[in-house]
Design a protein around this motif. Structure first.
Motif, PDB file in Angstrom:
ATOM      1  N   LEU A   1     -37.842  52.555  18.729  1.00 59.59           N
ATOM      2  CA  LEU A   1     -36.542  52.254  18.126  1.00 59.59           C
ATOM      3  C   LEU A   1     -36.040  50.876  18.527  1.00 59.59           C
ATOM      4  CD1 LEU A   1     -34.875  55.741  18.634  1.00 59.59           C
ATOM      5  CD2 LEU A   1     -35.580  54.743  16.449  1.00 59.59           C
ATOM      6  N   TYR A   2     -36.304  50.489  19.777  1.00 56.30           N
ATOM      7  CA  TYR A   2     -35.916  49.143  20.230  1.00 56.30           C
ATOM      8  C   TYR A   2     -36.640  48.082  19.409  1.00 56.30           C
ATOM      9  CZ  TYR A   2     -35.360  45.128  23.393  1.00 56.30           C
ATOM     10  OH  TYR A   2     -35.093  43.888  23.928  1.00 56.30           O
ATOM     11  N   LEU A   3     -37.942  48.277  19.208  1.00 59.15           N
ATOM     12  CA  LEU A   3     -38.705  47.333  18.387  1.00 59.15           C
ATOM     13  C   LEU A   3     -38.201  47.327  16.949  1.00 59.15           C
ATOM     14  CD1 LEU A   3     -42.293  48.034  19.743  1.00 59.15           C
ATOM     15  CD2 LEU A   3     -41.100  45.844  19.854  1.00 59.15           C
ATOM     16  N   ALA A   4     -37.873  48.502  16.412  1.00 57.97           N
ATOM     17  CA  ALA A   4     -37.355  48.582  15.039  1.00 57.97           C
ATOM     18  C   ALA A   4     -36.045  47.810  14.907  1.00 57.97           C
ATOM     19  CB  ALA A   4     -37.145  50.044  14.660  1.00 57.97           C
TER      20      ALA A   4
ATOM     21  N   ASP B   1     -29.376  45.397  30.848  1.00 53.08           N
ATOM     22  CA  ASP B   1     -29.817  44.116  30.284  1.00 53.08           C
ATOM     23  C   ASP B   1     -30.294  44.302  28.849  1.00 53.08           C
ATOM     24  OD1 ASP B   1     -29.314  42.946  32.730  1.00 53.08           O
ATOM     25  OD2 ASP B   1     -31.396  43.093  33.410  1.00 53.08           O
ATOM     26  N   PHE B   2     -30.874  45.472  28.566  1.00 59.22           N
ATOM     27  CA  PHE B   2     -31.380  45.760  27.220  1.00 59.22           C
ATOM     28  C   PHE B   2     -30.296  46.385  26.341  1.00 59.22           C
ATOM     29  CE2 PHE B   2     -35.090  45.806  29.994  1.00 59.22           C
ATOM     30  CZ  PHE B   2     -35.996  45.040  29.290  1.00 59.22           C
ATOM     31  N   PHE B   3     -29.482  47.262  26.937  1.00 59.09           N
ATOM     32  CA  PHE B   3     -28.468  47.989  26.166  1.00 59.09           C
ATOM     33  C   PHE B   3     -27.140  48.004  26.932  1.00 59.09           C
ATOM     34  CE2 PHE B   3     -32.615  50.283  25.830  1.00 59.09           C
ATOM     35  CZ  PHE B   3     -32.996  49.781  24.588  1.00 59.09           C
ATOM     36  N   PRO B   4     -26.365  46.928  26.846  1.00 59.79           N
ATOM     37  CA  PRO B   4     -25.078  46.902  27.557  1.00 59.79           C
ATOM     38  C   PRO B   4     -24.177  48.080  27.175  1.00 59.79           C
ATOM     39  CG  PRO B   4     -25.631  44.732  26.700  1.00 59.79           C
ATOM     40  CD  PRO B   4     -26.631  45.677  26.110  1.00 59.79           C
TER      41      PRO B   4
ATOM     42  N   LYS C   1     -28.427  51.535  16.378  1.00 56.43           N
ATOM     43  CA  LYS C   1     -28.599  50.084  16.333  1.00 56.43           C
ATOM     44  C   LYS C   1     -29.690  49.700  15.325  1.00 56.43           C
ATOM     45  CE  LYS C   1     -25.791  48.324  19.479  1.00 56.43           C
ATOM     46  NZ  LYS C   1     -24.788  47.278  19.150  1.00 56.43           N
ATOM     47  N   ALA C   2     -30.798  50.442  15.357  1.00 62.12           N
ATOM     48  CA  ALA C   2     -31.908  50.158  14.449  1.00 62.12           C
ATOM     49  C   ALA C   2     -31.482  50.373  12.996  1.00 62.12           C
ATOM     50  CB  ALA C   2     -33.103  51.030  14.796  1.00 62.12           C
TER      51      ALA C   2
ATOM     52  N   ALA D   1     -42.155  45.434  25.194  1.00 63.54           N
ATOM     53  CA  ALA D   1     -41.651  45.248  23.826  1.00 63.54           C
ATOM     54  C   ALA D   1     -41.092  43.846  23.646  1.00 63.54           C
ATOM     55  CB  ALA D   1     -40.583  46.298  23.520  1.00 63.54           C
ATOM     56  N   ASP D   2     -40.381  43.346  24.652  1.00 62.57           N
ATOM     57  CA  ASP D   2     -39.853  41.981  24.572  1.00 62.57           C
ATOM     58  C   ASP D   2     -40.987  40.953  24.508  1.00 62.57           C
ATOM     59  OD1 ASP D   2     -37.159  42.411  24.383  1.00 62.57           O
ATOM     60  OD2 ASP D   2     -36.733  42.098  26.510  1.00 62.57           O
TER      61      ASP D   2
END
Length: 275
Positions: A22-25, A59-62, A107-108, A264-265
């Motif tokens: 989902l983060y990548l999407a 850092d990824f999801f405030p 978010k995605a 992923a980053d």
């Protein structure tokens, strides 16, 4: 990132709608790519996970700060003849992994990704997906069909089990009991206490049951899942893996959310180069 590469929208299939998928999407959609996520379950959200994250998760999801159920500062490790205290260099947060995944899911979606639920992709389906998409990312966890399709080693699998007692606790420490090839844990989650184990797939359950009986602990529910270990990536410009599908988990704890998100980053930084 190469601006020429970034400006060319691609059709991307992500197999698996967990945290990394989902983060990548989300991020690839923000880069104007056409992203479709295929998730085998009927709803988003990982349930068999302790949900104990280092403060780096912010850092990824405030926005995930609102999901914090408890703050953890140290661990008590119980050995047969003594116990030791280990203070963490960074705070750890107890969160619902289910709620975290759903935050990323929204978010995605908001970024334009298409999320297809209740779609269990088989190897034969990947043939058609390869025809219709420019890139494929396997991010479907321990039993990755994308990894299998690339004839990669399936790595080592351990069994994780967990359950909860309805006891209120805001203690700022977790507890651990080492067992063969794993450990048993206790995590105060605010409104409940979580007990769990990770260990050999043929021995984890009897070891856990013996521990619960010895300590007179009755869990209101139990859940289980397999955890893979053993990094493997395909040599392909069309297909890659990320997160647990790539075997990217910690050998001592089985966790790997931050590792997976960091990978992923790295993938996003080099996209669309998969090699």
């Amino acid at each position: 990132m190469n601006q020429e590469k970034q400006s060319k929208p691609m059709k991307i299939a992500i197999i698996g709608g967990g945290t990394c998928g989902l983060y990548l999407a989300w991020k690839l959609s923000e880069m104007t790519h056409k992203v479709t996520v295929f998730e085998r379950k009927r709803e988003i959200g990982k349930e068999v996970c302790s949900g104990l994250f280092s403060e780096r998760i912010l850092d990824f999801f405030p926005q995930s700060e609102k999901l914090i159920q408890n703050n953890i500062r140290y661990v008590l490790i119980h050995f047969p003849k003594r116990q030791i205290r280990v203070d963490f260099s960074k705070n750890f947060f107890v969160m619902s992994h289910f709620e975290l995944d759903n935050l990323i899911y929204r978010k995605a979606q908001d970024a334009g990704a298409k999320i297809v639920l209740n779609r269990n992709i088989k190897i034969k389906d990947l043939v058609e997906i390869q025809k219709n998409f420019d890139k494929i990312i396997g991010s479907e966890g321990s039993f990755s069909i994308v990894r299998k399709s690339q004839n990669l080693s399936q790595g080592k699998r351990r069994l994780a089990l967990l359950g909860f007692t309805p006891s209120v606790s805001k203690s700022d420490y977790v507890e651990a009991w080492p067992v063969k090839e794993g450990f048993i844990w206790k995590i105060p989650r605010g409104e409940e206490i979580e007990y769990g184990i990770i260990g050999p797939k043929d021995r984890a359950q009897p070891m856990f049951e013996a521990f619960l009986e010895k300590n007179n602990i009755c869990l209101k529910e139990k859940k289980s899942s397999f955890v893979s270990q053993g990094l493997a990536l395909p040599c392909s410009q069309k297909i890659t893996l990320c997160g647990e599908a790539a075997g990217l988990t910690k050998p001592w704890s089985g966790g790997g959310v931050i590792w997976g998100l960091t990978a992923a980053d790295m993938l996003l930084e080099r996209f669309p180069d998969f090699e």
